[in-house]
Design a protein around this motif. Structure first.
Motif, mmCIF file in Angstrom:
data_model
loop_
_atom_site.group_PDB
_atom_site.id
_atom_site.type_symbol
_atom_site.label_atom_id
_atom_site.label_comp_id
_atom_site.label_asym_id
_atom_site.label_seq_id
_atom_site.Cartn_x
_atom_site.Cartn_y
_atom_site.Cartn_z
ATOM 1 N N ALA A 4 -49.167 -13.731 -32.639
ATOM 2 C CA ALA A 4 -47.692 -13.681 -33.216
ATOM 3 C C ALA A 4 -46.835 -14.335 -32.330
ATOM 4 C CB ALA A 4 -47.326 -12.305 -33.641
ATOM 5 N N HIS B 154 -41.412 -12.381 -33.588
ATOM 6 C CA HIS B 154 -42.363 -11.249 -34.684
ATOM 7 C C HIS B 154 -42.699 -10.058 -33.683
ATOM 8 C CE1 HIS B 154 -45.295 -10.122 -37.824
ATOM 9 N NE2 HIS B 154 -45.614 -9.656 -36.605
ATOM 10 N N HIS C 234 -41.128 -6.218 -35.016
ATOM 11 C CA HIS C 234 -42.344 -5.254 -35.574
ATOM 12 C C HIS C 234 -42.678 -4.426 -34.366
ATOM 13 C CE1 HIS C 234 -42.483 -7.420 -39.584
ATOM 14 N NE2 HIS C 234 -42.206 -8.426 -38.918
ATOM 15 N N ARG D 214 -33.236 -14.929 -36.353
ATOM 16 C CA ARG D 214 -34.808 -15.189 -36.270
ATOM 17 C C ARG D 214 -35.361 -13.595 -36.461
ATOM 18 N NH1 ARG D 214 -35.978 -19.028 -31.199
ATOM 19 N NH2 ARG D 214 -34.415 -20.609 -31.501
ATOM 20 N N GLN E 110 -35.409 -13.085 -40.117
ATOM 21 C CA GLN E 110 -36.363 -13.736 -40.644
ATOM 22 C C GLN E 110 -37.909 -13.371 -40.571
ATOM 23 O OE1 GLN E 110 -34.532 -15.802 -43.016
ATOM 24 N NE2 GLN E 110 -36.103 -16.886 -42.807
ATOM 25 N N ALA E 111 -38.005 -12.638 -39.109
ATOM 26 C CA ALA E 111 -39.404 -12.340 -38.930
ATOM 27 C C ALA E 111 -39.465 -11.049 -39.592
ATOM 28 C CB ALA E 111 -39.521 -12.044 -37.498
ATOM 29 N N GLU E 112 -38.650 -10.079 -39.689
ATOM 30 C CA GLU E 112 -38.881 -9.025 -40.498
ATOM 31 C C GLU E 112 -39.371 -9.161 -41.773
ATOM 32 O OE1 GLU E 112 -35.552 -5.988 -38.495
ATOM 33 O OE2 GLU E 112 -34.591 -7.260 -40.181
ATOM 34 N N GLN E 113 -38.997 -10.194 -42.647
ATOM 35 C CA GLN E 113 -39.348 -10.579 -43.980
ATOM 36 C C GLN E 113 -40.570 -11.247 -44.073
ATOM 37 O OE1 GLN E 113 -36.035 -12.693 -45.573
ATOM 38 N NE2 GLN E 113 -34.413 -11.528 -45.117
ATOM 39 N N SER E 114 -41.261 -11.862 -43.244
ATOM 40 C CA SER E 114 -42.546 -12.258 -43.010
ATOM 41 C C SER E 114 -43.640 -11.231 -43.127
ATOM 42 C CB SER E 114 -42.647 -13.329 -41.870
ATOM 43 O OG SER E 114 -42.447 -12.615 -40.610
#
Length: 237
Positions: free
Chosen positions: A113, A117, A121, A230, A233-237
């Motif tokens: 990752a 990310h 996470h 960013r 965005q990473a939280e939603q991926s």
């Protein structure tokens, strides 16, 4: 919102790395080990654990009587068997006690990752910690060091002590996990009070609880607004 606890580093020693990353990731048993095959993982670590690193752990920490505690990382393909196998092998070679109760409770999918990310996470843990006992963290890999930071934070939060960490592999510069004061100052200078005030609300800890690699990564991002975007965005991926 529940955050994984973290604490400032207080001169935490460099992470002990046993083998080069290329030797581990190109090993024919690596993929099976990462996907949860305990026999493959034990054979992998048996071949790649460093006798000199193991001896240094014994020489430095034998009087501390640390408990080996592994990350038990959850991967999308299964439970990563390498940390537990490394802890088992080190138990045999060092005589240190090994914990089997502490486990990771969430899937963070850190393997391969991006840095953002990994930050977005965060690994969380549960399990019994013995108050006032020393612990030695064990994992398969150190990249940004966030999983080790959170495992350390969990142990400290429950009243234990963490003396060191060791991993099968990682990039040499990632061994420095303790945040250096000059790195923290550069991060503050670049992103100002916006990052300083937002970070605890977002992650539950202050900037001085970041790892050295996390702070360096954030320092390279162009602006505080970009960091915040960013991460969202990473939280939603």
């Amino acid at each position: 919102m529940h955050f994984p606890p973290r604490y400032p580093w207080s001169n935490f020693p460099p992470v002990s790395i046993h083998s080069p990353e290329s030797a581990v990731k190109k090993h024919p048993l690596y993929n099976a080990s990462k996907s949860g095959d305990p026999e493959a993982a034990f054979r992998l670590v048996s071949e790649l654990v460093s006798p000199s690193v193991t001896k240094s752990l014994i020489d430095r920490y034998a009087t501390e009587l640390p408990i080996l505690v592994s990350a038990h990382a959850l991967e999308s393909s299964g439970v990563n068997a390498i940390p537990a196998a490394l802890a088992e092998l080190l138990e045999e070679k060092t005589g240190f006690e090994s914990d089997t109760d502490v486990v990771q409770t969430n899937v963070v999918s850190h393997t391969g990752a991006s840095g953002i990310h990994r930050i977005a996470h965060q690994a969380m843990f549960t399990g019994t910690i013995i108050r006032n006992r020393n612990y030695l963290l064990v994992d398969d890999f150190v990249g940004q060091g966030g999983t080790l930071a959170n495992l350390r934070g969990y142990i400290l939060d429950k009243g234990g002590r963490v003396v060191a960490a060791t991993v099968l592999t990682g990039k040499p510069y990632s061994a420095t996990i303790c945040l250096e004061s000059q790195t923290l100052q550069r991060l503050r200078d670049k992103h100002g009070k916006n990052l300083e005030s937002w970070w605890p609300d977002k992650f539950g800890h202050s900037l001085d609880c970041l790892t050295e690699s996390e702070a360096r990564y954030l320092e390279k991002i162009e602006s505080f607004e970009s960091i915040r975007y960013r991460i969202a965005q990473a939280e939603q991926s």
